[in-house]
Write a protein that holds these residues in place. Structure first.
Motif, PDB file in Angstrom:
ATOM      1  N   TYR A 128      -7.647   1.723  -5.635  1.00  9.65           N
ATOM      2  CA  TYR A 128      -7.395   3.322  -5.036  1.00  9.65           C
ATOM      3  C   TYR A 128      -8.414   3.449  -3.923  1.00  9.65           C
ATOM      4  O   TYR A 128      -9.869   3.308  -4.164  1.00  9.65           O
ATOM      5  N   LEU A 129      -8.262   4.115  -2.893  1.00 11.86           N
ATOM      6  CA  LEU A 129      -9.022   4.390  -1.904  1.00 11.86           C
ATOM      7  C   LEU A 129      -9.266   6.077  -1.833  1.00 11.86           C
ATOM      8  O   LEU A 129      -8.313   6.550  -1.872  1.00 11.86           O
ATOM      9  N   VAL A 130     -10.314   6.469  -1.992  1.00 13.71           N
ATOM     10  CA  VAL A 130     -10.449   8.183  -1.948  1.00 13.71           C
ATOM     11  C   VAL A 130     -11.653   8.581  -1.199  1.00 13.71           C
ATOM     12  O   VAL A 130     -12.767   8.219  -1.089  1.00 13.71           O
ATOM     13  N   PRO A 131     -11.057   9.264  -0.051  1.00 18.96           N
ATOM     14  CA  PRO A 131     -12.132   9.772   0.961  1.00 18.96           C
ATOM     15  C   PRO A 131     -13.075  10.842   0.633  1.00 18.96           C
ATOM     16  O   PRO A 131     -12.800  11.437  -0.422  1.00 18.96           O
ATOM     17  N   ARG A 132     -14.147  10.771   1.155  1.00 26.74           N
ATOM     18  CA  ARG A 132     -15.263  11.705   0.621  1.00 26.74           C
ATOM     19  C   ARG A 132     -14.739  13.165   0.469  1.00 26.74           C
ATOM     20  O   ARG A 132     -13.938  13.536   1.451  1.00 26.74           O
ATOM     21  N   GLY A 133     -15.226  13.883  -0.589  1.00 24.88           N
ATOM     22  CA  GLY A 133     -14.577  15.289  -0.683  1.00 24.88           C
ATOM     23  C   GLY A 133     -13.303  15.269  -1.213  1.00 24.88           C
ATOM     24  O   GLY A 133     -12.794  16.383  -1.796  1.00 24.88           O
ATOM     25  N   GLN A 134     -12.468  14.220  -1.879  1.00 23.52           N
ATOM     26  CA  GLN A 134     -11.431  14.202  -2.338  1.00 23.52           C
ATOM     27  C   GLN A 134     -11.229  13.606  -3.731  1.00 23.52           C
ATOM     28  O   GLN A 134     -12.361  13.316  -4.120  1.00 23.52           O
ATOM     29  N   ILE A 187      -5.752   9.707   0.501  1.00 20.97           N
ATOM     30  CA  ILE A 187      -5.848   8.834  -0.641  1.00 20.97           C
ATOM     31  C   ILE A 187      -4.789   7.674  -0.577  1.00 20.97           C
ATOM     32  O   ILE A 187      -3.537   8.031  -0.376  1.00 20.97           O
ATOM     33  N   SER A 188      -4.962   6.591  -1.091  1.00 21.59           N
ATOM     34  CA  SER A 188      -3.999   5.518  -1.128  1.00 21.59           C
ATOM     35  C   SER A 188      -4.088   4.708  -2.321  1.00 21.59           C
ATOM     36  O   SER A 188      -5.456   4.584  -3.096  1.00 21.59           O
ATOM     37  N   VAL A 189      -3.400   3.781  -2.601  1.00 24.23           N
ATOM     38  CA  VAL A 189      -3.265   2.782  -3.803  1.00 24.23           C
ATOM     39  C   VAL A 189      -2.405   1.555  -3.336  1.00 24.23           C
ATOM     40  O   VAL A 189      -1.690   1.749  -2.587  1.00 24.23           O
ATOM     41  N   SER A 190      -3.143   0.173  -3.493  1.00 24.38           N
ATOM     42  CA  SER A 190      -2.650  -0.809  -3.069  1.00 24.38           C
ATOM     43  C   SER A 190      -2.844  -1.891  -4.020  1.00 24.38           C
ATOM     44  O   SER A 190      -3.615  -1.740  -5.048  1.00 24.38           O
ATOM     45  N   THR A 191      -1.737  -2.876  -3.848  1.00 24.80           N
ATOM     46  CA  THR A 191      -1.916  -4.067  -4.868  1.00 24.80           C
ATOM     47  C   THR A 191      -1.613  -5.421  -4.014  1.00 24.80           C
ATOM     48  O   THR A 191      -1.213  -5.291  -3.138  1.00 24.80           O
ATOM     49  N   SER A 192      -1.641  -6.288  -5.020  1.00 26.53           N
ATOM     50  CA  SER A 192      -1.400  -7.528  -4.618  1.00 26.53           C
ATOM     51  C   SER A 192      -0.743  -8.656  -5.522  1.00 26.53           C
ATOM     52  O   SER A 192      -0.606  -8.026  -6.618  1.00 26.53           O
ATOM     53  N   PRO A 193      -0.323  -9.637  -5.214  1.00 24.39           N
ATOM     54  CA  PRO A 193       0.634 -10.540  -6.490  1.00 24.39           C
ATOM     55  C   PRO A 193      -0.756 -10.503  -7.467  1.00 24.39           C
ATOM     56  O   PRO A 193      -1.471 -10.548  -7.493  1.00 24.39           O
ATOM     57  N   MET A 230       4.015   8.512  -8.503  1.00 19.10           N
ATOM     58  CA  MET A 230       3.677   7.015  -7.850  1.00 19.10           C
ATOM     59  C   MET A 230       4.894   6.275  -7.701  1.00 19.10           C
ATOM     60  O   MET A 230       5.883   6.575  -8.365  1.00 19.10           O
ATOM     61  N   ARG A 231       4.885   5.744  -6.631  1.00 15.64           N
ATOM     62  CA  ARG A 231       5.818   4.500  -6.072  1.00 15.64           C
ATOM     63  C   ARG A 231       5.819   3.476  -7.390  1.00 15.64           C
ATOM     64  O   ARG A 231       4.853   3.116  -7.926  1.00 15.64           O
ATOM     65  N   THR A 232       6.752   2.840  -7.388  1.00 10.51           N
ATOM     66  CA  THR A 232       7.198   1.619  -8.261  1.00 10.51           C
ATOM     67  C   THR A 232       6.947   0.387  -7.410  1.00 10.51           C
ATOM     68  O   THR A 232       7.151   0.412  -6.174  1.00 10.51           O
ATOM     69  N   PHE A 233       5.982  -0.433  -8.088  1.00 12.10           N
ATOM     70  CA  PHE A 233       5.595  -1.648  -7.497  1.00 12.10           C
ATOM     71  C   PHE A 233       6.822  -2.885  -7.830  1.00 12.10           C
ATOM     72  O   PHE A 233       6.601  -3.000  -9.200  1.00 12.10           O
ATOM     73  N   ARG A 266       1.115  -1.318   0.162  1.00 12.55           N
ATOM     74  CA  ARG A 266      -0.165  -0.015  -0.087  1.00 12.55           C
ATOM     75  C   ARG A 266       0.936   1.170   0.049  1.00 12.55           C
ATOM     76  O   ARG A 266       2.007   1.300   0.843  1.00 12.55           O
ATOM     77  N   TYR A 267       0.682   2.239  -0.761  1.00 16.38           N
ATOM     78  CA  TYR A 267       1.198   3.451  -0.636  1.00 16.38           C
ATOM     79  C   TYR A 267       0.152   4.534  -0.419  1.00 16.38           C
ATOM     80  O   TYR A 267      -0.788   4.649  -1.236  1.00 16.38           O
ATOM     81  N   ASN A 268       0.347   5.383   0.545  1.00 14.33           N
ATOM     82  CA  ASN A 268      -0.311   6.404   0.881  1.00 14.33           C
ATOM     83  C   ASN A 268      -0.051   7.764   0.390  1.00 14.33           C
ATOM     84  O   ASN A 268       1.281   8.043   0.251  1.00 14.33           O
ATOM     85  N   LEU A 269      -1.294   8.308  -0.100  1.00 11.54           N
ATOM     86  CA  LEU A 269      -0.732   9.930  -0.700  1.00 11.54           C
ATOM     87  C   LEU A 269      -1.344  10.932   0.073  1.00 11.54           C
ATOM     88  O   LEU A 269      -2.104  10.554   1.131  1.00 11.54           O
TER      89      LEU A 269
END
Length: 157
Positions: free
Chosen positions: A43-49, A22-28, A139-142, A15-18
């Motif tokens: 991606y998770l985007v909170p209300r209002g963002q 806001i965050s982005v995560s991934t799995s194998p 963005m970070r590199t996975f 998971r990478y927090n912005l």
């Protein structure tokens, strides 16, 4: 993401927090029967963002090297965290921006990507960068590698 040159340790997810929650995560990734590889980013985007994509390309690269492939979009959908998983809006392309819906505390944006090319033993996936509140964020590199004992590629550190 790689902490060692060998990138020897398997990771179940990353998971990478912005800014602004806001965050982005991934799995194998999942190798398909046709030999292609599918990746999922959430991606998770909170209300209002909101977050504006600076490009629409998910690039697969050699570690610190050239682009090997551009991942193809399989699906991109959104739903509020308080709605059932069956209720989703599917989008036919990578949107201009991710905007939180008003019905939940967070909006989940899930993107599935496919790479048809054969991937090397080790590779990176670079999601597009964002503009959030008028500031640009790379963005970070996975980082991934093939794990022979699992007979599949996975996230590594």
């Amino acid at each position: 993401m790689a902490k060692t040159a060998e990138c020897r340790d398997w990771q179940e997810g990353s998971r990478y927090n912005l800014p602004r929650g806001i965050s982005v995560s991934t799995s194998p990734p999942q190798v398909q029967t046709d030999g292609s590889t599918e990746f999922t980013f959430v991606y998770l985007v909170p209300r209002g963002q909101r977050a504006l994509f600076l490009s629409r390309e998910y690039l697969v690269t050699a570690p610190h090297g050239p682009v090997l492939a551009k991942a193809e979009l399989v699906s991109f959908y959104q739903r509020a965290t308080n709605s059932r998983a069956e209720i989703v809006d599917v989008i036919p392309k990578v949107p201009d921006m991710l905007v939180a819906g008003a019905t939940g505390d967070e909006t989940i944006w899930r993107v599935r990507l496919r790479v048809k090319e054969k991937l090397p033993e080790r590779f990176d996936v670079q999601p597009p960068a964002f503009e959030i509140a008028l500031s640009k964020y790379p963005m970070r590199t996975f980082t991934y590698r093939y794990f022979a004992e699992r007979k599949m590629p996975g996230l590594c550190s």
